[in-house]
Motif scaffolding. Structure first.
Motif, PDB file in Angstrom:
ATOM      1  N   ILE A  84      -2.997   7.020  -3.886  1.00  0.00           N
ATOM      2  CA  ILE A  84      -2.829   5.790  -3.088  1.00  0.00           C
ATOM      3  C   ILE A  84      -2.919   4.630  -4.066  1.00  0.00           C
ATOM      4  CG2 ILE A  84      -3.705   4.379  -1.188  1.00  0.00           C
ATOM      5  CD1 ILE A  84      -5.163   6.866  -0.158  1.00  0.00           C
ATOM      6  N   THR A  85      -1.965   3.710  -3.961  1.00  0.00           N
ATOM      7  CA  THR A  85      -2.067   2.496  -4.769  1.00  0.00           C
ATOM      8  C   THR A  85      -2.005   1.275  -3.856  1.00  0.00           C
ATOM      9  OG1 THR A  85       0.326   2.488  -5.130  1.00  0.00           O
ATOM     10  CG2 THR A  85      -1.021   3.484  -6.859  1.00  0.00           C
ATOM     11  N   VAL A  86      -2.757   0.262  -4.232  1.00  0.00           N
ATOM     12  CA  VAL A  86      -2.740  -1.021  -3.518  1.00  0.00           C
ATOM     13  C   VAL A  86      -2.251  -2.050  -4.522  1.00  0.00           C
ATOM     14  CG1 VAL A  86      -4.117  -2.754  -2.307  1.00  0.00           C
ATOM     15  CG2 VAL A  86      -4.629  -0.327  -1.995  1.00  0.00           C
ATOM     16  N   ASP A  87      -1.055  -2.560  -4.294  1.00  0.00           N
ATOM     17  CA  ASP A  87      -0.401  -3.435  -5.283  1.00  0.00           C
ATOM     18  C   ASP A  87      -0.391  -2.784  -6.666  1.00  0.00           C
ATOM     19  OD1 ASP A  87       0.734  -5.444  -3.889  1.00  0.00           O
ATOM     20  OD2 ASP A  87      -0.706  -6.991  -4.463  1.00  0.00           O
ATOM     21  N   GLY A  88      -0.101  -1.513  -6.695  1.00  0.00           N
ATOM     22  CA  GLY A  88       0.030  -0.799  -7.962  1.00  0.00           C
ATOM     23  C   GLY A  88      -1.277  -0.283  -8.550  1.00  0.00           C
ATOM     24  N   VAL A  89      -2.424  -0.692  -7.944  1.00  0.00           N
ATOM     25  CA  VAL A  89      -3.722  -0.264  -8.476  1.00  0.00           C
ATOM     26  C   VAL A  89      -4.167   1.009  -7.739  1.00  0.00           C
ATOM     27  CG1 VAL A  89      -6.142  -0.907  -8.805  1.00  0.00           C
ATOM     28  CG2 VAL A  89      -4.351  -2.652  -8.946  1.00  0.00           C
ATOM     29  N   PRO A  90      -4.413   2.101  -8.469  1.00  0.00           N
ATOM     30  CA  PRO A  90      -4.868   3.321  -7.792  1.00  0.00           C
ATOM     31  C   PRO A  90      -6.239   3.101  -7.142  1.00  0.00           C
ATOM     32  CG  PRO A  90      -4.228   3.751 -10.084  1.00  0.00           C
ATOM     33  CD  PRO A  90      -4.277   2.276  -9.918  1.00  0.00           C
ATOM     34  N   THR A  91      -6.429   3.662  -5.950  1.00  0.00           N
ATOM     35  CA  THR A  91      -7.702   3.442  -5.241  1.00  0.00           C
ATOM     36  C   THR A  91      -8.836   4.230  -5.890  1.00  0.00           C
ATOM     37  OG1 THR A  91      -7.067   5.194  -3.709  1.00  0.00           O
ATOM     38  CG2 THR A  91      -6.696   2.931  -2.992  1.00  0.00           C
ATOM     39  N   VAL A  92      -8.513   5.336  -6.535  1.00  0.00           N
ATOM     40  CA  VAL A  92      -9.563   6.136  -7.175  1.00  0.00           C
ATOM     41  C   VAL A  92      -9.860   5.545  -8.559  1.00  0.00           C
ATOM     42  CG1 VAL A  92     -10.132   8.419  -8.108  1.00  0.00           C
ATOM     43  CG2 VAL A  92      -8.948   8.214  -5.905  1.00  0.00           C
ATOM     44  N   GLY A  93     -11.146   5.244  -8.768  1.00  0.00           N
ATOM     45  CA  GLY A  93     -11.568   4.739 -10.083  1.00  0.00           C
ATOM     46  C   GLY A  93     -11.462   3.232 -10.237  1.00  0.00           C
ATOM     47  N   HIS A  94     -11.094   2.522  -9.181  1.00  0.00           N
ATOM     48  CA  HIS A  94     -10.974   1.056  -9.288  1.00  0.00           C
ATOM     49  C   HIS A  94     -11.677   0.356  -8.125  1.00  0.00           C
ATOM     50  CE1 HIS A  94      -7.698   2.539 -11.814  1.00  0.00           C
ATOM     51  NE2 HIS A  94      -7.894   1.444 -12.531  1.00  0.00           N
ATOM     52  N   ALA A  95     -12.844   0.874  -7.745  1.00  0.00           N
ATOM     53  CA  ALA A  95     -13.550   0.375  -6.557  1.00  0.00           C
ATOM     54  C   ALA A  95     -13.852  -1.123  -6.662  1.00  0.00           C
ATOM     55  CB  ALA A  95     -14.832   1.165  -6.360  1.00  0.00           C
ATOM     56  N   LYS A  96     -14.297  -1.558  -7.824  1.00  0.00           N
ATOM     57  CA  LYS A  96     -14.708  -2.953  -7.975  1.00  0.00           C
ATOM     58  C   LYS A  96     -13.498  -3.882  -7.801  1.00  0.00           C
ATOM     59  CE  LYS A  96     -17.996  -5.441 -10.779  1.00  0.00           C
ATOM     60  NZ  LYS A  96     -18.581  -5.552 -12.100  1.00  0.00           N
TER      61      LYS A  96
ATOM     62  N   VAL B  78      -7.422   4.374   2.040  1.00  0.00           N
ATOM     63  CA  VAL B  78      -6.734   3.200   1.474  1.00  0.00           C
ATOM     64  C   VAL B  78      -7.755   2.224   0.874  1.00  0.00           C
ATOM     65  CG1 VAL B  78      -5.355   1.155   2.026  1.00  0.00           C
ATOM     66  CG2 VAL B  78      -4.706   3.385   2.977  1.00  0.00           C
ATOM     67  N   ALA B  79      -8.927   2.128   1.520  1.00  0.00           N
ATOM     68  CA  ALA B  79      -9.966   1.214   1.019  1.00  0.00           C
ATOM     69  C   ALA B  79     -10.766   1.825  -0.127  1.00  0.00           C
ATOM     70  CB  ALA B  79     -10.902   0.839   2.167  1.00  0.00           C
ATOM     71  N   GLY B  80     -10.442   3.047  -0.491  1.00  0.00           N
ATOM     72  CA  GLY B  80     -11.163   3.699  -1.590  1.00  0.00           C
ATOM     73  C   GLY B  80     -12.506   4.268  -1.160  1.00  0.00           C
ATOM     74  N   LEU B  81     -12.738   4.376   0.163  1.00  0.00           N
ATOM     75  CA  LEU B  81     -14.030   4.878   0.654  1.00  0.00           C
ATOM     76  C   LEU B  81     -14.013   6.389   0.842  1.00  0.00           C
ATOM     77  CD1 LEU B  81     -14.582   2.106   3.367  1.00  0.00           C
ATOM     78  CD2 LEU B  81     -15.581   2.209   1.088  1.00  0.00           C
ATOM     79  N   VAL B  82     -12.826   6.957   0.848  1.00  0.00           N
ATOM     80  CA  VAL B  82     -12.663   8.410   0.961  1.00  0.00           C
ATOM     81  C   VAL B  82     -11.720   8.822  -0.159  1.00  0.00           C
ATOM     82  CG1 VAL B  82     -11.453  10.146   2.327  1.00  0.00           C
ATOM     83  CG2 VAL B  82     -13.110   8.673   3.441  1.00  0.00           C
ATOM     84  N   ARG B  83     -12.080   9.885  -0.859  1.00  0.00           N
ATOM     85  CA  ARG B  83     -11.285  10.288  -2.029  1.00  0.00           C
ATOM     86  C   ARG B  83     -10.329  11.412  -1.633  1.00  0.00           C
ATOM     87  NH1 ARG B  83     -13.269  10.007  -7.623  1.00  0.00           N
ATOM     88  NH2 ARG B  83     -11.835  11.230  -8.878  1.00  0.00           N
ATOM     89  N   PRO B  84      -9.038  11.236  -1.866  1.00  0.00           N
ATOM     90  CA  PRO B  84      -8.099  12.314  -1.538  1.00  0.00           C
ATOM     91  C   PRO B  84      -8.350  13.564  -2.393  1.00  0.00           C
ATOM     92  CG  PRO B  84      -6.924  10.249  -1.936  1.00  0.00           C
ATOM     93  CD  PRO B  84      -8.338  10.043  -2.381  1.00  0.00           C
ATOM     94  N   ALA B  85      -8.117  14.729  -1.776  1.00  0.00           N
ATOM     95  CA  ALA B  85      -8.204  15.981  -2.538  1.00  0.00           C
ATOM     96  C   ALA B  85      -6.988  16.082  -3.450  1.00  0.00           C
ATOM     97  CB  ALA B  85      -8.248  17.161  -1.577  1.00  0.00           C
ATOM     98  N   SER B  86      -5.861  15.547  -2.988  1.00  0.00           N
ATOM     99  CA  SER B  86      -4.662  15.474  -3.829  1.00  0.00           C
ATOM    100  C   SER B  86      -3.795  14.317  -3.348  1.00  0.00           C
ATOM    101  CB  SER B  86      -3.880  16.789  -3.773  1.00  0.00           C
ATOM    102  OG  SER B  86      -3.487  17.054  -2.446  1.00  0.00           O
ATOM    103  N   GLY B  87      -2.840  13.941  -4.186  1.00  0.00           N
ATOM    104  CA  GLY B  87      -1.997  12.790  -3.867  1.00  0.00           C
ATOM    105  C   GLY B  87      -2.621  11.507  -4.382  1.00  0.00           C
TER     106      GLY B  87
ATOM    107  N   VAL C  40       0.869  -1.177   0.000  1.00  0.00           N
ATOM    108  CA  VAL C  40       0.000   0.000   0.000  1.00  0.00           C
ATOM    109  C   VAL C  40       0.905   1.226   0.000  1.00  0.00           C
ATOM    110  CG1 VAL C  40      -1.725   1.289   1.313  1.00  0.00           C
ATOM    111  CG2 VAL C  40      -1.796  -1.223   1.289  1.00  0.00           C
ATOM    112  N   VAL C  41       0.782   2.047  -1.028  1.00  0.00           N
ATOM    113  CA  VAL C  41       1.670   3.207  -1.130  1.00  0.00           C
ATOM    114  C   VAL C  41       0.849   4.496  -1.145  1.00  0.00           C
ATOM    115  CG1 VAL C  41       3.440   4.363  -2.502  1.00  0.00           C
ATOM    116  CG2 VAL C  41       3.387   1.863  -2.393  1.00  0.00           C
ATOM    117  N   LEU C  42       1.103   5.340  -0.155  1.00  0.00           N
ATOM    118  CA  LEU C  42       0.457   6.660  -0.116  1.00  0.00           C
ATOM    119  C   LEU C  42       1.500   7.687  -0.526  1.00  0.00           C
ATOM    120  CD1 LEU C  42      -0.725   4.901   2.487  1.00  0.00           C
ATOM    121  CD2 LEU C  42      -2.037   6.991   2.807  1.00  0.00           C
ATOM    122  N   ASP C  43       1.136   8.535  -1.466  1.00  0.00           N
ATOM    123  CA  ASP C  43       2.072   9.548  -1.950  1.00  0.00           C
ATOM    124  C   ASP C  43       1.432  10.931  -1.814  1.00  0.00           C
ATOM    125  OD1 ASP C  43       4.087  10.935  -3.166  1.00  0.00           O
ATOM    126  OD2 ASP C  43       3.648  10.222  -5.189  1.00  0.00           O
TER     127      ASP C  43
END
Ligand SMILES: Nc1ncnc2c1ncn2[C@@H]1O[C@H](COP(=O)(O)OP(=O)(O)OP(=O)(O)O)[C@@H](O)[C@H]1O
Length: 230
Positions: free
Chosen positions: A62-74, A51-60, A3-6
């Motif tokens: 987050i990837t989980v195993d390289g998958v961005p949390t925004v736009g990949h909920a399923k 990290v779970a994709g339940l809150v959307r960052p205003a900037s920056g 899990v990478v937060l940038d």
């Protein structure tokens, strides 16, 4: 999973403009078990929900195993399970068994296999005798065990649990902690105010005022936390 937060910043509407809930948090969380500790309102739940994709960052990002949390909920839902701190909000089906079974929908399991998995999960969480009970009649601790059971039955690769033992008696606290922290368990990101539980994790992070204040071995991070409270 890594899990990478940038530079993750999370904001919410406040009375005098946007309030900053997380302020440019960057880190990589890859230990099998990571405790997230900090004072009330410091930003722990906000961080884990992001990290779970339940809150959307205003900037920056987050990837989980390289998958961005925004736009990949399923895609994220297939590998990440989230246990809420208010378990009552999580149960949606009428009975305990139906609620656990609902979690398996969409996994493509046959009827017999799904039923066997539900039975095994109910037994593991001490819920067999309550299987036909209406969810809304459970005690708080039973409801918390149901919330965890309904997440773990899917066998996620990463479990994010927000204070999953806060309502449990001593016996169930130990059982659930042992289960979550077992070597064969999925990777766990655990928000907790229980320092004994935090100390059993491989790694810990300390969140303070929306920032990452310390990170490392739990004993060092707990000591850093105690210093901030002194
Ligand atoms: N949607 C929102 N709108 C405005 N403020 C919010 C929102 N969500 C959270 N907050 C605020 O952001 C801060 C961080 O909240 P968060 O739930 O992440 O804290 P926490 O560290 O998990 O706290 P606790 O230990 O009490 O559970 C708190 O001050 C909270 O009131």
């Amino acid at each position: 999973m890594s899990v990478v937060l940038d530079a993750v910043t999370v904001e919410a509407d406040g009375p005098s403009g946007p309030a900053v809930l997380l302020d440019a948090v960057s880190c990589e969380l890859a230990a099998p078990t990571t405790a997230v500790i900090g004072e009330n309102g410091s930003g722990k739940s906000t961080l884990t929900k992001a990290v779970a994709g339940l809150v959307r960052p205003a900037s920056g990002t987050i990837t989980v195993d390289g998958v961005p949390t925004v736009g990949h909920a399923k895609r994220l839902r297939r590998s990440v399970g989230f246990v809420f701190s208010n378990p009552g909000a999580q149960a949606i089906m009428p009975t305990v068994r139906e609620d656990v079974a609902l979690s398996l929908r969409g996994l493509g399991l046959g009827r017999a296999e799904a039923a066997a998995r539900v039975d095994a999960a109910l037994a593991e969480h001490g819920l067999t005798e309550l299987a036909e009970r209406a969810c809304q009649t459970l005690s708080s601790g039973q409801m918390q065990r149901l919330a965890l059971c309904s997440v773990l039955v899917r066998r996620p690769r990463l479990v994010i649990a927000d204070e999953p033992t806060s309502l449990l008696d001593a016996r169930h606290r130990r059982i659930i902690a042992d289960r979550l922290l077992a070597p064969a368990a999925p990777q766990v990101l655990l928000v907790t105010h229980d320092m004994d539980l935090a100390a059993r994790c491989e790694e810990a992070i300390l969140v303070k005022d929306g920032r990452l204040h310390a990170r490392g071995r739990p004993e060092c991070v707990i000591a850093a936390y105690e210093e901030t409270l002194a």
